[in-house]
Design a protein around this motif. Sequence first.
Motif, PDB file in Angstrom:
ATOM      1  N   GLN A   1     -30.570  10.687   6.078  1.00 35.33           N
ATOM      2  CA  GLN A   1     -31.466  10.675   4.921  1.00 35.33           C
ATOM      3  C   GLN A   1     -31.994   9.289   4.548  1.00 35.33           C
ATOM      4  OE1 GLN A   1     -32.875  13.251   3.428  1.00 35.33           O
ATOM      5  NE2 GLN A   1     -34.015  11.871   2.083  1.00 35.33           N
ATOM      6  N   PRO A   2     -31.200   8.198   4.687  1.00 34.64           N
ATOM      7  CA  PRO A   2     -31.749   6.879   4.337  1.00 34.64           C
ATOM      8  C   PRO A   2     -33.020   6.506   5.086  1.00 34.64           C
ATOM      9  CG  PRO A   2     -29.375   6.741   4.448  1.00 34.64           C
ATOM     10  CD  PRO A   2     -29.744   8.126   4.926  1.00 34.64           C
ATOM     11  N   PHE A   3     -33.235   7.066   6.283  1.00 34.99           N
ATOM     12  CA  PHE A   3     -34.486   6.757   6.977  1.00 34.99           C
ATOM     13  C   PHE A   3     -35.679   7.226   6.153  1.00 34.99           C
ATOM     14  CE2 PHE A   3     -38.072   7.658   9.719  1.00 34.99           C
ATOM     15  CZ  PHE A   3     -38.147   6.509  10.488  1.00 34.99           C
ATOM     16  N   TYR A   4     -35.565   8.405   5.563  1.00 28.48           N
ATOM     17  CA  TYR A   4     -36.672   8.973   4.781  1.00 28.48           C
ATOM     18  C   TYR A   4     -36.735   8.340   3.390  1.00 28.48           C
ATOM     19  CZ  TYR A   4     -36.328  12.304   8.571  1.00 28.48           C
ATOM     20  OH  TYR A   4     -36.266  12.867   9.824  1.00 28.48           O
ATOM     21  N   THR A   5     -35.567   8.172   2.757  1.00 26.55           N
ATOM     22  CA  THR A   5     -35.536   7.616   1.399  1.00 26.55           C
ATOM     23  C   THR A   5     -35.879   6.132   1.389  1.00 26.55           C
ATOM     24  OG1 THR A   5     -33.828   9.229   0.806  1.00 26.55           O
ATOM     25  CG2 THR A   5     -34.131   7.364  -0.670  1.00 26.55           C
ATOM     26  N   LEU A   6     -35.189   5.360   2.232  1.00 26.79           N
ATOM     27  CA  LEU A   6     -35.409   3.914   2.266  1.00 26.79           C
ATOM     28  C   LEU A   6     -36.581   3.522   3.156  1.00 26.79           C
ATOM     29  CD1 LEU A   6     -31.742   2.567   2.667  1.00 26.79           C
ATOM     30  CD2 LEU A   6     -32.979   3.082   0.572  1.00 26.79           C
ATOM     31  N   GLY A   7     -36.673   4.174   4.319  1.00 24.83           N
ATOM     32  CA  GLY A   7     -37.683   3.783   5.296  1.00 24.83           C
ATOM     33  C   GLY A   7     -39.064   4.314   4.993  1.00 24.83           C
ATOM     34  N   LEU A   8     -39.192   5.633   4.966  1.00 28.64           N
ATOM     35  CA  LEU A   8     -40.511   6.247   4.842  1.00 28.64           C
ATOM     36  C   LEU A   8     -41.110   6.082   3.454  1.00 28.64           C
ATOM     37  CD1 LEU A   8     -42.565   7.965   6.488  1.00 28.64           C
ATOM     38  CD2 LEU A   8     -41.469   9.987   5.522  1.00 28.64           C
ATOM     39  N   THR A   9     -40.274   6.213   2.414  1.00 29.36           N
ATOM     40  CA  THR A   9     -40.841   6.390   1.077  1.00 29.36           C
ATOM     41  C   THR A   9     -40.693   5.195   0.141  1.00 29.36           C
ATOM     42  OG1 THR A   9     -40.321   8.749   1.293  1.00 29.36           O
ATOM     43  CG2 THR A   9     -40.941   7.978  -0.883  1.00 29.36           C
ATOM     44  N   PHE A  10     -39.480   4.650  -0.034  1.00 31.95           N
ATOM     45  CA  PHE A  10     -39.268   3.777  -1.187  1.00 31.95           C
ATOM     46  C   PHE A  10     -39.056   2.292  -0.900  1.00 31.95           C
ATOM     47  CE2 PHE A  10     -37.865   8.004  -2.740  1.00 31.95           C
ATOM     48  CZ  PHE A  10     -38.879   8.164  -3.675  1.00 31.95           C
ATOM     49  N   ILE A  11     -38.703   1.910   0.303  1.00 30.33           N
ATOM     50  CA  ILE A  11     -38.499   0.482   0.574  1.00 30.33           C
ATOM     51  C   ILE A  11     -39.436   0.002   1.683  1.00 30.33           C
ATOM     52  CG2 ILE A  11     -36.880  -1.326   1.252  1.00 30.33           C
ATOM     53  CD1 ILE A  11     -36.189  -0.234  -1.430  1.00 30.33           C
ATOM     54  N   PHE A  12     -39.222   0.475   2.902  1.00 35.50           N
ATOM     55  CA  PHE A  12     -40.015  -0.045   4.010  1.00 35.50           C
ATOM     56  C   PHE A  12     -41.487   0.347   3.896  1.00 35.50           C
ATOM     57  CE2 PHE A  12     -41.880  -0.068   8.254  1.00 35.50           C
ATOM     58  CZ  PHE A  12     -41.541  -1.351   8.672  1.00 35.50           C
ATOM     59  N   GLY A  13     -41.770   1.610   3.534  1.00 36.88           N
ATOM     60  CA  GLY A  13     -43.163   2.064   3.422  1.00 36.88           C
ATOM     61  C   GLY A  13     -43.975   1.218   2.452  1.00 36.88           C
ATOM     62  N   PRO A  14     -43.516   1.068   1.186  1.00 32.33           N
ATOM     63  CA  PRO A  14     -44.251   0.215   0.248  1.00 32.33           C
ATOM     64  C   PRO A  14     -44.304  -1.246   0.684  1.00 32.33           C
ATOM     65  CG  PRO A  14     -42.791   1.692  -0.929  1.00 32.33           C
ATOM     66  CD  PRO A  14     -42.465   1.840   0.520  1.00 32.33           C
ATOM     67  N   TYR A  15     -43.198  -1.753   1.276  1.00 33.56           N
ATOM     68  CA  TYR A  15     -43.201  -3.137   1.767  1.00 33.56           C
ATOM     69  C   TYR A  15     -44.244  -3.294   2.872  1.00 33.56           C
ATOM     70  CZ  TYR A  15     -41.655  -7.324   4.286  1.00 33.56           C
ATOM     71  OH  TYR A  15     -41.621  -8.548   4.926  1.00 33.56           O
ATOM     72  N   PHE A  16     -44.306  -2.323   3.775  1.00 39.73           N
ATOM     73  CA  PHE A  16     -45.312  -2.349   4.841  1.00 39.73           C
ATOM     74  C   PHE A  16     -46.713  -2.367   4.233  1.00 39.73           C
ATOM     75  CE2 PHE A  16     -48.323  -0.486   7.763  1.00 39.73           C
ATOM     76  CZ  PHE A  16     -47.996  -1.067   8.982  1.00 39.73           C
ATOM     77  N   ALA A  17     -46.941  -1.527   3.203  1.00 33.61           N
ATOM     78  CA  ALA A  17     -48.264  -1.471   2.566  1.00 33.61           C
ATOM     79  C   ALA A  17     -48.622  -2.808   1.937  1.00 33.61           C
ATOM     80  CB  ALA A  17     -48.278  -0.362   1.511  1.00 33.61           C
ATOM     81  N   THR A  18     -47.649  -3.445   1.298  1.00 33.40           N
ATOM     82  CA  THR A  18     -47.892  -4.743   0.663  1.00 33.40           C
ATOM     83  C   THR A  18     -48.221  -5.811   1.705  1.00 33.40           C
ATOM     84  OG1 THR A  18     -46.366  -4.165  -1.129  1.00 33.40           O
ATOM     85  CG2 THR A  18     -46.900  -6.490  -0.848  1.00 33.40           C
ATOM     86  N   VAL A  19     -47.420  -5.840   2.776  1.00 33.37           N
ATOM     87  CA  VAL A  19     -47.660  -6.817   3.848  1.00 33.37           C
ATOM     88  C   VAL A  19     -49.017  -6.582   4.500  1.00 33.37           C
ATOM     89  CG1 VAL A  19     -46.881  -7.589   6.133  1.00 33.37           C
ATOM     90  CG2 VAL A  19     -45.214  -7.223   4.306  1.00 33.37           C
ATOM     91  N   ALA A  20     -49.325  -5.309   4.770  1.00 32.94           N
ATOM     92  CA  ALA A  20     -50.593  -4.982   5.424  1.00 32.94           C
ATOM     93  C   ALA A  20     -51.778  -5.360   4.550  1.00 32.94           C
ATOM     94  CB  ALA A  20     -50.636  -3.488   5.763  1.00 32.94           C
ATOM     95  N   THR A  21     -51.681  -5.054   3.249  1.00 33.59           N
ATOM     96  CA  THR A  21     -52.770  -5.398   2.330  1.00 33.59           C
ATOM     97  C   THR A  21     -53.002  -6.905   2.306  1.00 33.59           C
ATOM     98  OG1 THR A  21     -52.337  -3.472   0.931  1.00 33.59           O
ATOM     99  CG2 THR A  21     -53.538  -5.290  -0.067  1.00 33.59           C
TER     100      THR A  21
END
Length: 462
Positions: A19-39
């Motif tokens: 579950q941490p892959f989806y909670t931490l990775g996809l949705t709440f930590i890595f995903g938003p961090y990726f969006a911030t870095v990409a922007t």
Amino acid sequence: MSASKKRVWGWMAFDWASQPFYTLGLTFIFGPYFATVATQYYLTGGMTETAADAQAQAIWSAGQTVAGLLIAFTAPFLGAFADNSGRKVPWIAFFSLVYVVTTFALWGLTPDGASLILMLVIFYAGFFAAESALNFVNAILPSLGNEKEVGRISGSGAAFGYWGGVVSLFLMLLIFAENEQGVTLLGNPPPFGLDAEAREGTRFVGPFIAIWYIIFIIPFFLYVRDDRNAPSKSTRLGAVWGDLMQTLRNVFVRKSLLSFLVGSMFYRDALNALYAFGGVYAALVLNWSLIQIGVFGIIAAIAAAIVTWIGGICDQRYGPKPVIRAAVWVLVGVSFIIIGMSRESLFGVVPFAEGSQIPDLIFYGCGICIGGAGGALYASSRSMMVRHTHPDRPAEAFGLFALTGKATAFLAPALITLFTIMTGSNQLGFVPVIFLFLIGLFLLRWVNKDGDRAEWSASSQQ
């Protein structure tokens, strides 16, 4: 504890471990961090802020699209091969290894975005491995209990997984993920000499996910074994392909199964879009920090754990179909709110004062609904699939379930991308999600609440 109970707990351990892959990775930590870095990366390249936000969302959805298509077209064949061989656990072990390697490598996403596309590829390779392993784990579900027990076991397993998401997210926020000031939720810098300026606390999410999985998957491999008496057939590619084609032909004469597979294809696609873009929406539309998104994630995951467990009890008592319907209607309502809300107003009618916390509170409420309804929808859909599954071909059946869940995986991200580019708005980009939910809801009308596996098994033996 009896061997059968150990097997059930071992099976549920997979949900906790993954579950941490989806909670931490996809949705709440890595995903938003990726969006911030990409922007930031695209802003540095000369784009306007609006264009950079849209481009960041577009490449994230593109990665999800490609990974979804790969899962869709490999899952049924892998499932058919596993059924013919009578073995599922070796496949789970193989994809677990890929999962651990790829998630650990996510450490490489530095704030300057130098490895942006490579990290996108690695993340969705991990997503492919996680989903592929899950298909084989789901195929074990029919052997864990009778028809009524399976609904409760599915709900309890999913709820157990969400609690794993809560605990892992809580630890990540308290100890590792830093905010703009370089401190965690406890107000301390990240431990072990991790450099907050280089976002090493947040980047530790990848190794954290990998280590968590390595530790908590152990009960699964200790207590879950393939059935030695499971029927086996030829594993020659031609034989496997022939069996798969026969199964596909059977689907088109089974009205209830066909309606469920196609209907769930649409509503699961819409739900995955909410999961994948919820954190991105919070970062780009509401300008939330990573810590705020993490708190949102904890609230959503707690709601998911509680409501999914309740949904499992309701599934056991009333069957999965009413649970699925109720969950989809809740998610339709949430989607309307997401489309109509910004920092400035709700549907352009209810204005918010500058600096108002009302949009934040409303979106926290949306998080509770997405987590709770999404969890119940996932668990009861899994239970409904069991009611349409031939006992001798579970991996193939859940491979088809994955196929329909991913065959149009490109649809929601692609439509979100298209609407985002056409409207220039991250909010209006969510409009297609509502239509996908409603199509899925409409097709449920032709789904037999008790499934059709009993009558199909009887007819196939005549």
